[in-house]
Design an enzyme around this catalytic site. Structure first.
Site, PDB file in Angstrom:
ATOM      1  N   ASP A   1       0.821  -1.212   0.000  1.00 32.06           N
ATOM      2  CA  ASP A   1       0.000   0.000   0.000  1.00 32.06           C
ATOM      3  C   ASP A   1       0.860   1.270   0.000  1.00 32.06           C
ATOM      4  O   ASP A   1       2.033   1.250   0.363  1.00 32.06           O
ATOM      5  CB  ASP A   1      -0.886  -0.023   1.253  1.00 32.06           C
ATOM      6  CG  ASP A   1      -2.163   0.788   1.085  1.00 32.06           C
ATOM      7  OD1 ASP A   1      -2.307   1.504   0.079  1.00 32.06           O
ATOM      8  OD2 ASP A   1      -3.033   0.692   1.975  1.00 32.06           O
TER       9      ASP A   1
ATOM     10  N   GLU B   1     -14.143   2.264  -0.173  1.00 34.18           N
ATOM     11  CA  GLU B   1     -13.552   2.829   1.035  1.00 34.18           C
ATOM     12  C   GLU B   1     -13.796   4.330   1.138  1.00 34.18           C
ATOM     13  O   GLU B   1     -13.851   4.889   2.237  1.00 34.18           O
ATOM     14  CB  GLU B   1     -12.056   2.542   1.086  1.00 34.18           C
ATOM     15  CG  GLU B   1     -11.224   3.311   0.073  1.00 34.18           C
ATOM     16  CD  GLU B   1      -9.729   3.100   0.286  1.00 34.18           C
ATOM     17  OE1 GLU B   1      -9.348   2.068   0.860  1.00 34.18           O
ATOM     18  OE2 GLU B   1      -8.945   3.968  -0.117  1.00 34.18           O
TER      19      GLU B   1
END
Length: 661
Positions: A412, A467
């Site tokens: 990430d 998200e």
């Protein structure tokens, strides 16, 4: 398995009578698309489709640090060939892909050539250097001119200042789309790829790139009569920083965009051309990528994932405090096992501190115990990893956790696509493959062909996914986005959108909530996204507790495959709605979603070639879904091979179906 028919290459000298010294026509196999290429003092091209001009004369060149401009010299030779082959495509949206094109290679001076390909659904070109000497690329001229004031649908970079490109290069590639005429696009604002141009003649052009490796990604910005390319310069100094000090922040850049050690090919510049449905189903990003570097892909396991972070570890009815701890993850593993879900992700928080050292584990997590527990239930574990810590200790981290029994990493916060970052992405895939680990790349740029070259990279973010509903303002129109990405972002490859919300909201009732998040749109919209969107590694974003309360929905989601034998778009219009069908074995899945406009759609099932006796299980928006977005209806009935399916979709709604004998 593949069969191949390739015509013999035809080499034509510059002075040959069969071709003009400067002008070359390159048609697609059906003749539907024609590219006209001019090579004189420079190289330019224009493209027509069904007799309509879709790309106006546009220049291309590459400038090197020694002052040489590739494309300004003479053409020494022109080489033509035609290819028609069927390529095996495991871990993709279809099991085989036809690669059918006509090609033209212009061999230039000093060991350079430009390769062009014309497909029935698009045009592509790239530079190739055959020289062994090292050099630097100062800039690559990429230009897309359009006839008239085309309507553009672009994802602007959301950070930085207009006109200051350097301030815009550090971004997460997660933006919604802006639609405006070319003349009204923002000056000095970068857009990342893919993006779409609509000339108003019934034909659209989706611009992207593929085979991107060890070279900066392409941005486009408004020019006088179209869009021109911009690249992040080569990073000279990168320091740890950004989110939780786990990113690489560029502090100094060079005067060039790339360093090259020797002979190599460069990324393909791709223009996918056609109707909305044709663009949505184009395979050009996959076809033009370098073939798999993994000879045996049998160990690579696609599948679905029980995910902790989106639902904020909110589980109920247990006798322990939920959170980032061993008991909570045992609960997720148990839920995955109950539903045949292949993976559990342990997201940010398993590593001690802020994840800056992946060899130090949070004392509340007994990772070895969790691996053993998961193995006993036939569930595999994937770990989250921040970019800097993974990059700094990649070989050791991959070896150590693979030996422990971990099956992959979610890497990430890359947030760049300069040369060093695209090099990292491929290096990470190679290192992971050595240890038989899968990867899910987050905070990253589009796949750009990496899903073919390194099929162990099962998914990529680079999408304004669910998200965002945890914190985005209520004005954000996620429903419009959902019916746009299949025609734009998905053209570049799979995406980790992370759907599956069981809390669903109408336009008037939606509000962002980090701890108990919800989706915009209906329950059936969420169910349909598992078919509409492509994701070989696909999340179930909500809490096990919510899924257990919604058994019908959960059973349907858990049964949907993540890779396919066949895929097709049955109906759709970019920005309004889409209906997608995908087949795994003898079973078809259908998914349809709409924006906030309610729709009655008629779907011809003839292309599915259904066998007699097929039965359809259908989830549709309930009669009150416009008031309560969780309302749905499940029915089951026989279906005829040539039937027309008629479905009503509520505002923000959808439908999902499974058809099998």
């Amino acid at each position: 398995m593949f069969q191949r028919i390739v015509t013999a290459a035809l080499c034509i000298g510059v002075m040959g009578a069969a071709v003009s010294a400067k002008d070359y026509a390159l048609g697609s196999p059906s003749g539907q698309l024609v590219a006209n290429i001019s090579a004189g003092d420079g190289i330019s091209y224009y493209v027509s489709f069904d007799g309509k001009n879709v790309i106006a004369p546009s220049a291309l060149s590459m400038t090197l640090s020694d002052g040489h401009v590739v494309g300004d010299g003479k053409v020494r030779k022109a080489v033509r060939k035609s290819v028609d082959e069927t390529v095996s495509s495991p871990l993709y949206r279809r099991s085989e892909v036809r690669d059918n094109y006509n090609a033209l290679t212009l061999k230039l001076e000093k060991g350079w050539e430009v390769q062009f390909r014309a497909y029935d659904d698009g045009f592509a070109y790239r530079f190739v250097s055959t020289s062994s000497r090292p050099f630097e690329v100062v800039n690559e001229e990429v230009e897309y001119a359009f006839p008239g004031d085309a309507t553009m649908t672009v994802p602007y970079v959301a950070v930085g200042n207009d006109g200051d490109f350097n301030s815009q290069f550090f971004n997460s590639f997660e933006n919604t789309y802006t639609t405006a005429s070319l003349s009204r696009l923002k000056d000095g604002r970068l857009s990342f790829l893919p993006l779409v141009a609509d000339g108003g003649n019934g034909v659209k052009v989706c611009l992207t790139e593929t085979d991107l490796n060890d070279y900066p990604g392409l941005y486009l910005t408004k020019s006088a009569n179209g869009m021109k390319g911009v690249f992040a310069p080569y990073p000279l100094k990168v320091e740890k920083g950004g989110y939780n000090n786990i990113q690489g922040v560029v502090k100094e850049r060079a005067s060039y965009i790339a360093k090259v050690d020797g002979a190599r090919s460069f990324p393909w510049r791709v223009a996918v051309v056609g109707s909305d449905k044709e663009i949505a189903m184009s395979d050009l990003s996959w076809l033009l990528a370098e073939p798999s570097k993994i000879s045996d892909v049998s160990w690579i396991k696609p599948g679905k994932v029980a995910w902790d972070w989106w639902n904020h570890w909110n589980i109920t009815g247990v006798d322990f405090e939920a959170g980032i701890n061993t008991e909570t993850y045992k609960h997720y593993i148990g839920f995955a096992a109950e539903n045949g879900i292949e993976y559990v992700i342990i997201d940010d928080g398993w590593a001690a501190g802020k994840g800056e050292d992946l060899m130090k584990i949070n004392p509340d997590i007994d990772l070895k115990e969790l691996v053993a527990y998961a193995n006993g239930k036939n569930v595999d574990i994937i770990l989250w990893a921040g970019y800097d810590a993974f990059n700094r200790d990649m070989e050791n981290v991959c070896r150590h956790y693979a030996d422990m029994g971990i099956k992959g990493f979610k890497v990430d916060f890359l947030d760049r696509d300069d040369q060093l970052m695209t090099r990292f992405s491929h290096r990470a895939a190679a290192e992971a493959a050595k240890h038989r680990l899968v990867l899910d790349m987050h905070g990253t740029y589009k796949p750009a062909g990496q899903n073919r070259t390194w099929p162990n990279v099962l998914n990529f973010e680079g999408v304004h996914g669910l998200e965002q509903m945890k914190w985005d303002p209520i004005e954000i129109d996620q429903m419009a986005y959902d019916v746009t990405i299949p025609f734009i972002r998905q053209v570049a490859g799979p995406m980790d959108y992370t759907q599956g919300a069981m809390r669903n909201a109408t336009r008037g009732s939606f509000h962002p909530c980090n701890e108990e998040p919800m989706s915009q749109g209906t329950r059936c919209h969420q169910l349909a996204l598992y078919t509409v969107l492509e994701a070989p590694l696909n999340m179930l974003c909500d809490s096990p507790s919510n899924y257990r309360r919604e058994k019908e929905s959960t059973d349907f989601i858990a049964g949907i495959p993540t890779v396919w034998d066949e895929s097709m778009v049955l109906a759709g219009e970019m920005g309004k709605y889409i209906v997608t069908a995908r087949r795994s074995g003898d079973v078809w899945y259908l998914g349809g979603v709409t924006d906030w406009t309610p729709r009655d759609v008629e779907v011809d099932l003839t292309p599915l070639k259904l066998a007699a006796g097929a039965v359809m299980t259908l989830f549709t928006d309930g009669v009150n879904a416009h008031r309560n977005a969780t309302d749905y209806k499940r029915t089951s009935r026989g279906v005829q091979p040539g039937e027309t399916l008629r479905v009503h979709m509520a505002p923000g709604g959808g439908f999902a179906a499974r058809i099998a004998r």
